[in-house]
Write an enzyme that holds these catalytic residues in place. Sequence first.
Site, PDB file in Angstrom:
ATOM      1  N   HIS A   1      48.564   9.419  -1.565  1.00 35.53           N
ATOM      2  CA  HIS A   1      48.445  10.750  -0.953  1.00 35.53           C
ATOM      3  C   HIS A   1      49.311  11.802  -1.629  1.00 35.53           C
ATOM      4  O   HIS A   1      50.443  11.513  -2.011  1.00 35.53           O
ATOM      5  CB  HIS A   1      48.818  10.657   0.532  1.00 35.53           C
TER       6      HIS A   1
ATOM      7  N   SER B   1      42.840   9.921   5.686  1.00 40.35           N
ATOM      8  CA  SER B   1      44.290  10.107   5.638  1.00 40.35           C
ATOM      9  C   SER B   1      44.722  11.433   5.016  1.00 40.35           C
ATOM     10  O   SER B   1      45.861  11.848   5.197  1.00 40.35           O
ATOM     11  CB  SER B   1      44.932   8.951   4.872  1.00 40.35           C
TER      12      SER B   1
ATOM     13  N   ASP C   1      52.995   9.413  -1.882  1.00 38.02           N
ATOM     14  CA  ASP C   1      53.035   7.949  -1.812  1.00 38.02           C
ATOM     15  C   ASP C   1      51.939   7.385  -2.711  1.00 38.02           C
ATOM     16  O   ASP C   1      51.394   8.106  -3.545  1.00 38.02           O
ATOM     17  CB  ASP C   1      52.951   7.449  -0.355  1.00 38.02           C
TER      18      ASP C   1
END
Length: 364
Positions: free
Chosen positions: A333, A41, A330
């Site tokens: 991340h 991610s 978030d």
Amino acid sequence: MITEIMGTRLAILLLMSGAGFIILEATAEPQFTAMYVFGDSLTDPGNNIYFNYSVTKANYWPYGIDSDIGPTGRFCNGKTLVDFIGEFLGLPLIPSYADTAAKGADILSGVNYASAGAGILEETGYHFGRVIPLGEQVSNFKTTLNQLRNQMQEEELSNYLAKAIVFVDMGANDYLNNYLLPHLYRSMTTYSPQQFADLLINLYTGHILELQSLGLRKFFIAEAAPIGCIPFIIGSELAPSGKCQNFSNNLVQIFNSRLKPLVYNLNSDHPGSVFTLGSSYQLFMDLRDNAEAYGFMEKDGACCGIGGRKGACLPNTVPCSNRDEYIFWDEAHPTQATNWILATWIYNNTSYTFPVSIQQMARM
Ligand SMILES: *[C@@H]1O[C@H](CO)[C@@H](O)[C@H](O)[C@H]1NC(C)=O
Ligand SMILES: *[C@@H]1O[C@H](CO)[C@@H](O)[C@H](O)[C@H]1NC(C)=O
Ligand SMILES: *[C@@H]1O[C@H](CO)[C@@H](O)[C@H](O)[C@H]1NC(C)=O
Ligand SMILES: *[C@@H]1O[C@H](CO)[C@@H](O)[C@H](O)[C@H]1NC(C)=O
């Protein structure tokens, strides 16, 4: 007032990087022909969004709130680490593999195969419904290679591949979304931390060497980040207040400690190829320890999250307004502001790369 000053600081930094980009464009060929990205991610540009049964998608507001292209599936408010690296290298925005509109000339500057939630092990992230494990990302590269064969003669293709950069960022999810979830995965009860790291390194080496055997020659391999410092872990009862959780950090460090010898061996066994390691772990820790000096007022909490520090950034959650003052966007991340700093450091600063920086690798 402080927001104002910090906003100005980032604007100046972005302006400087923008100016550097223009100079590069005007005076030099791109330093690499292309960039091929394999990862999770931290580098995913939206490859999961086409999977109906995947829950690791970030293609909704407020993701992308600070980007001209809006929510794309990037797990960030703006640009990812590889978006910035691509800019420094003078490359256009690298298309995602799943973007079927990207064909022909569009793939000549590279393709990004990264998938949020994915790992080195095939089963990692399985509970998210559907992710693209490293092995499948490598298979997807073979599909791209066939498309490239239609566009180039064999010799031209091998020169092109030899001058492309491969950016690999893997391993963190094999802990976060596998080993550390013993109610869903059997790895923790099957392997000691050392055995598990060895298993990952063996598979990782195989995938990297497969890419090398296909003609790629320049590899940047990023260490696994300190997952014990993400808001999801820090904001939970798992870590003492304001501290990173040692248990998970120590696990990824066992994996990371095997990467330096791996890179050393790969370089000596494969003359003509260059493998370099980015010390993402140390880099992140140094950024965290000096957060205020870099303009970050919040290093533990997420800018976007429901229900406090560890909550997920769900659709239409109103994020913080001072996003450049947060290390984390978030629950897992970094913000674009963090990514910019990480990118400049691995691009340029040999304190965080072994044996060469990305910039040095470009000239080899
Ligand atoms: C996903 O869902 C859409 C809409 O229901 C459907 O048209 C599409 O075929 C599905 N894709 C896959 C890969 O199953
Ligand atoms: C956690 O790790 C840090 C750094 O290695 C160390 O200073 C600290 O004492 C550790 N804390 C615990 C509770 O083990
Ligand atoms: C690379 O480092 C130099 C200083 O050594 C700095 O001026 C420049 O901005 C850096 N480039 C990038 C892209 O970070
Ligand atoms: C590179 O990183 C080291 C260690 O954090 C730092 O002391 C040094 O100033 C950095 N160099 C540049 C050019 O940014």
